[in-house]
Design a protein around this motif. Structure first.
Motif, PDB file in Angstrom:
ATOM      1  N   PRO A 203      -7.593  14.209 156.958  1.00  0.00           N
ATOM      2  CA  PRO A 203      -8.996  14.518 156.416  1.00  0.00           C
ATOM      3  C   PRO A 203      -9.495  14.682 154.899  1.00  0.00           C
ATOM      4  O   PRO A 203      -7.847  14.418 154.177  1.00  0.00           O
ATOM      5  CB  PRO A 203      -8.943  16.605 156.421  1.00  0.00           C
ATOM      6  CG  PRO A 203      -7.504  16.952 156.711  1.00  0.00           C
ATOM      7  CD  PRO A 203      -6.957  15.431 156.968  1.00  0.00           C
ATOM      8  N   LEU A 204     -10.232  14.209 154.868  1.00  0.00           N
ATOM      9  CA  LEU A 204     -11.059  14.061 153.257  1.00  0.00           C
ATOM     10  C   LEU A 204     -11.363  14.639 152.384  1.00  0.00           C
ATOM     11  O   LEU A 204     -12.333  15.445 153.044  1.00  0.00           O
ATOM     12  CB  LEU A 204     -12.187  12.305 153.830  1.00  0.00           C
ATOM     13  CG  LEU A 204     -12.628  12.304 152.322  1.00  0.00           C
ATOM     14  CD1 LEU A 204     -11.534  11.720 151.199  1.00  0.00           C
ATOM     15  CD2 LEU A 204     -13.373  10.844 152.106  1.00  0.00           C
ATOM     16  N   ALA A 205     -11.008  15.478 151.010  1.00  0.00           N
ATOM     17  CA  ALA A 205     -11.689  15.908 150.111  1.00  0.00           C
ATOM     18  C   ALA A 205     -12.621  15.435 149.351  1.00  0.00           C
ATOM     19  O   ALA A 205     -11.137  14.160 148.570  1.00  0.00           O
ATOM     20  CB  ALA A 205     -11.213  16.949 150.110  1.00  0.00           C
TER      21      ALA A 205
ATOM     22  N   ARG B 245      -1.413  20.262 152.475  1.00  0.00           N
ATOM     23  CA  ARG B 245      -1.431  20.596 153.646  1.00  0.00           C
ATOM     24  C   ARG B 245      -1.553  19.136 154.116  1.00  0.00           C
ATOM     25  O   ARG B 245      -2.393  19.554 155.461  1.00  0.00           O
ATOM     26  CB  ARG B 245      -3.175  20.969 153.333  1.00  0.00           C
ATOM     27  CG  ARG B 245      -2.730  23.135 152.886  1.00  0.00           C
ATOM     28  CD  ARG B 245      -3.704  23.440 152.876  1.00  0.00           C
ATOM     29  NE  ARG B 245      -3.608  25.011 152.070  1.00  0.00           N
ATOM     30  CZ  ARG B 245      -4.983  25.719 151.902  1.00  0.00           C
ATOM     31  NH1 ARG B 245      -5.625  25.566 152.585  1.00  0.00           N
ATOM     32  NH2 ARG B 245      -4.105  26.528 151.251  1.00  0.00           N
ATOM     33  N   GLY B 246      -1.388  17.887 153.763  1.00  0.00           N
ATOM     34  CA  GLY B 246      -1.927  16.803 153.843  1.00  0.00           C
ATOM     35  C   GLY B 246      -3.324  16.430 154.018  1.00  0.00           C
ATOM     36  O   GLY B 246      -3.150  14.513 155.030  1.00  0.00           O
ATOM     37  N   TRP B 247      -4.176  16.330 153.287  1.00  0.00           N
ATOM     38  CA  TRP B 247      -5.631  16.173 153.569  1.00  0.00           C
ATOM     39  C   TRP B 247      -5.168  14.306 152.471  1.00  0.00           C
ATOM     40  O   TRP B 247      -4.646  13.853 151.247  1.00  0.00           O
ATOM     41  CB  TRP B 247      -6.040  16.575 152.479  1.00  0.00           C
ATOM     42  CG  TRP B 247      -6.950  17.751 153.139  1.00  0.00           C
ATOM     43  CD1 TRP B 247      -5.617  19.228 153.728  1.00  0.00           C
ATOM     44  CD2 TRP B 247      -7.626  18.493 153.465  1.00  0.00           C
ATOM     45  NE1 TRP B 247      -7.043  19.520 154.698  1.00  0.00           N
ATOM     46  CE2 TRP B 247      -8.314  19.772 154.287  1.00  0.00           C
ATOM     47  CE3 TRP B 247      -9.554  18.003 152.751  1.00  0.00           C
ATOM     48  CZ2 TRP B 247      -9.074  20.180 154.741  1.00  0.00           C
ATOM     49  CZ3 TRP B 247     -10.866  18.876 153.152  1.00  0.00           C
ATOM     50  CH2 TRP B 247     -10.326  19.523 154.068  1.00  0.00           C
ATOM     51  N   THR B 248      -6.579  13.813 152.076  1.00  0.00           N
ATOM     52  CA  THR B 248      -6.510  12.813 151.331  1.00  0.00           C
ATOM     53  C   THR B 248      -7.652  13.258 150.366  1.00  0.00           C
ATOM     54  O   THR B 248      -8.573  13.789 150.577  1.00  0.00           O
ATOM     55  CB  THR B 248      -7.547  12.026 151.617  1.00  0.00           C
ATOM     56  OG1 THR B 248      -5.951  10.790 152.415  1.00  0.00           O
ATOM     57  CG2 THR B 248      -7.502  10.310 151.033  1.00  0.00           C
ATOM     58  N   VAL B 249      -7.379  12.980 148.633  1.00  0.00           N
ATOM     59  CA  VAL B 249      -8.467  13.577 147.727  1.00  0.00           C
ATOM     60  C   VAL B 249      -8.992  11.966 147.260  1.00  0.00           C
ATOM     61  O   VAL B 249      -8.235  11.874 146.541  1.00  0.00           O
ATOM     62  CB  VAL B 249      -8.080  14.634 147.053  1.00  0.00           C
ATOM     63  CG1 VAL B 249      -9.054  14.923 146.055  1.00  0.00           C
ATOM     64  CG2 VAL B 249      -7.159  16.268 147.993  1.00  0.00           C
TER      65      VAL B 249
ATOM     66  N   HIS C 266       0.427  12.981 140.394  1.00  0.00           N
ATOM     67  CA  HIS C 266       0.228  11.802 141.372  1.00  0.00           C
ATOM     68  C   HIS C 266       0.788  12.013 142.695  1.00  0.00           C
ATOM     69  O   HIS C 266       1.448  12.778 143.000  1.00  0.00           O
ATOM     70  CB  HIS C 266       1.684  10.845 141.007  1.00  0.00           C
ATOM     71  CG  HIS C 266       1.463  10.544 139.324  1.00  0.00           C
ATOM     72  ND1 HIS C 266       0.122   9.814 138.642  1.00  0.00           N
ATOM     73  CD2 HIS C 266       2.182  11.175 137.890  1.00  0.00           C
ATOM     74  CE1 HIS C 266       0.880   9.774 137.350  1.00  0.00           C
ATOM     75  NE2 HIS C 266       1.070  10.741 137.325  1.00  0.00           N
ATOM     76  N   HIS C 267      -0.016  11.145 143.552  1.00  0.00           N
ATOM     77  CA  HIS C 267       0.008  11.268 145.044  1.00  0.00           C
ATOM     78  C   HIS C 267      -0.574  10.114 145.468  1.00  0.00           C
ATOM     79  O   HIS C 267      -1.325   9.378 144.787  1.00  0.00           O
ATOM     80  CB  HIS C 267       0.025  13.148 145.619  1.00  0.00           C
ATOM     81  CG  HIS C 267       0.380  13.008 147.177  1.00  0.00           C
ATOM     82  ND1 HIS C 267      -0.064  12.344 147.745  1.00  0.00           N
ATOM     83  CD2 HIS C 267       1.190  14.288 147.510  1.00  0.00           C
ATOM     84  CE1 HIS C 267       0.395  13.179 148.796  1.00  0.00           C
ATOM     85  NE2 HIS C 267       1.303  14.107 148.905  1.00  0.00           N
ATOM     86  N   ASP C 268       0.648   9.058 146.959  1.00  0.00           N
ATOM     87  CA  ASP C 268      -0.278   8.728 147.489  1.00  0.00           C
ATOM     88  C   ASP C 268      -1.475   8.719 147.807  1.00  0.00           C
ATOM     89  O   ASP C 268      -2.077   8.061 148.344  1.00  0.00           O
ATOM     90  CB  ASP C 268       0.919   8.389 148.791  1.00  0.00           C
ATOM     91  CG  ASP C 268       2.358   7.845 148.378  1.00  0.00           C
ATOM     92  OD1 ASP C 268       2.356   7.098 147.043  1.00  0.00           O
ATOM     93  OD2 ASP C 268       3.697   7.879 149.336  1.00  0.00           O
ATOM     94  N   ASN C 269      -1.824   9.956 148.682  1.00  0.00           N
ATOM     95  CA  ASN C 269      -3.063  10.330 149.138  1.00  0.00           C
ATOM     96  C   ASN C 269      -3.856  11.141 148.304  1.00  0.00           C
ATOM     97  O   ASN C 269      -5.644  11.138 148.582  1.00  0.00           O
ATOM     98  CB  ASN C 269      -2.975  11.360 150.228  1.00  0.00           C
ATOM     99  CG  ASN C 269      -1.547  10.855 151.670  1.00  0.00           C
ATOM    100  OD1 ASN C 269      -2.147   9.373 151.589  1.00  0.00           O
ATOM    101  ND2 ASN C 269      -2.315  12.059 151.970  1.00  0.00           N
TER     102      ASN C 269
END
Length: 245
Positions: free
Chosen positions: A6-8, A28-32, A43-46
């Motif tokens: 899911p995208l935020a 929680r596994g979202w992309t931001v 820093h995060h891959d998503n």
């Protein structure tokens, strides 16, 4: 970036609460897509960080265009758009205790960040909400922006800027709802959070009512999960309470 998550979109994610909500969504596994005036040491891959100037409409429009391109490339619409920037005080802005403390420069600065910026974020980012599914736009407001709840007075610029923001949210919800029946557009009151914004005033906070940013972010995200299009245009507190205008 994970194109299946899911995208935020978070505007102002360098704020204390914005960063906490970003981190929780990532966990929680979202992309931001995170927009802020200054880089954030997160820093995060998503997570994709993009610069924005909330005082410059051209910058806001450019940021919305970047988000639109990212959405098109991912072939995925956003599930959540958050606006989390805000100001209560700074080196040259202090919350007014009385009428004699008001001045034009402070009013303009507070309204620019708390009201005009979010209004332009709504102008350029609300069209990104999908129509085929529930999607939420939420802006951080404050209980002190409630006219009916005001029993203490003071804080003229801050109270007025948040009251105006609440009206903008209601207006945007009415207009957007005419063409997008699945949109949820709300204001959020995070409670008193341990942050630079609240630091000078924490001595007056009742015991147990000063929240960590993580706690407030978790509660706010839980509230957003429960909302429906019928709640659009309202202001909700961290505990789900509906706050009267």
């Amino acid at each position: 970036m994970n194109t299946h998550a899911p995208l935020a979109i978070i505007a102002g994610f360098s704020s204390t609460i914005g960063r906490a909500m970003t981190q929780q969504l990532l966990d929680r596994g979202w992309t931001v897509l995170g927009f802020s005036r200054r880089p954030v040491d997160l820093h995060h891959d998503n997570l994709l960080q993009i610069a924005i100037d909330f005082t410059d409409e051209a910058s806001i429009e450019m940021a919305a265009g970047f988000a639109r391109d990212a959405i098109a490339s991912r072939k995925q619409t956003p599930d959540l758009i958050l606006e989390t920037a805000g100001i209560l005080h700074s080196e040259d802005v202090k919350p007014e205790k009385a009428l004699r403390d008001m001045n034009m420069d402070a009013f303009l600065k507070v309204f620019q960040i708390n009201t005009f910026g979010p209004a332009l974020i709504m102008k350029h980012f609300l069209p990104l909400l999908p129509r085929q599914k529930k999607a939420v736009f939420a802006a951080l407001s404050a209980r002190v922006g409630s006219i009916s709840d005001n029993q203490l007075g003071g804080w003229y610029a801050y109270r007025a800027s948040k009251a105006a923001l609440n009206m903008l949210i209601r207006n945007a919800a009415i207009e957007t709802g005419r063409r997008n029946k699945n949109a949820v557009i709300v204001g959020l009151h995070p409670g008193t959070v341990d942050s630079p914004l609240s630091k000078p005033f924490q001595g007056a906070v009742p015991e147990g009512k000063l929240f960590t940013a993580d706690y407030s972010a978790d509660r706010l995200l839980s509230v957003l999960e429960t909302l429906t299009p019928q709640d659009s245009g309202e202001l909700f507190a961290w505990d789900g309470e509906r706050i009267s205008p």
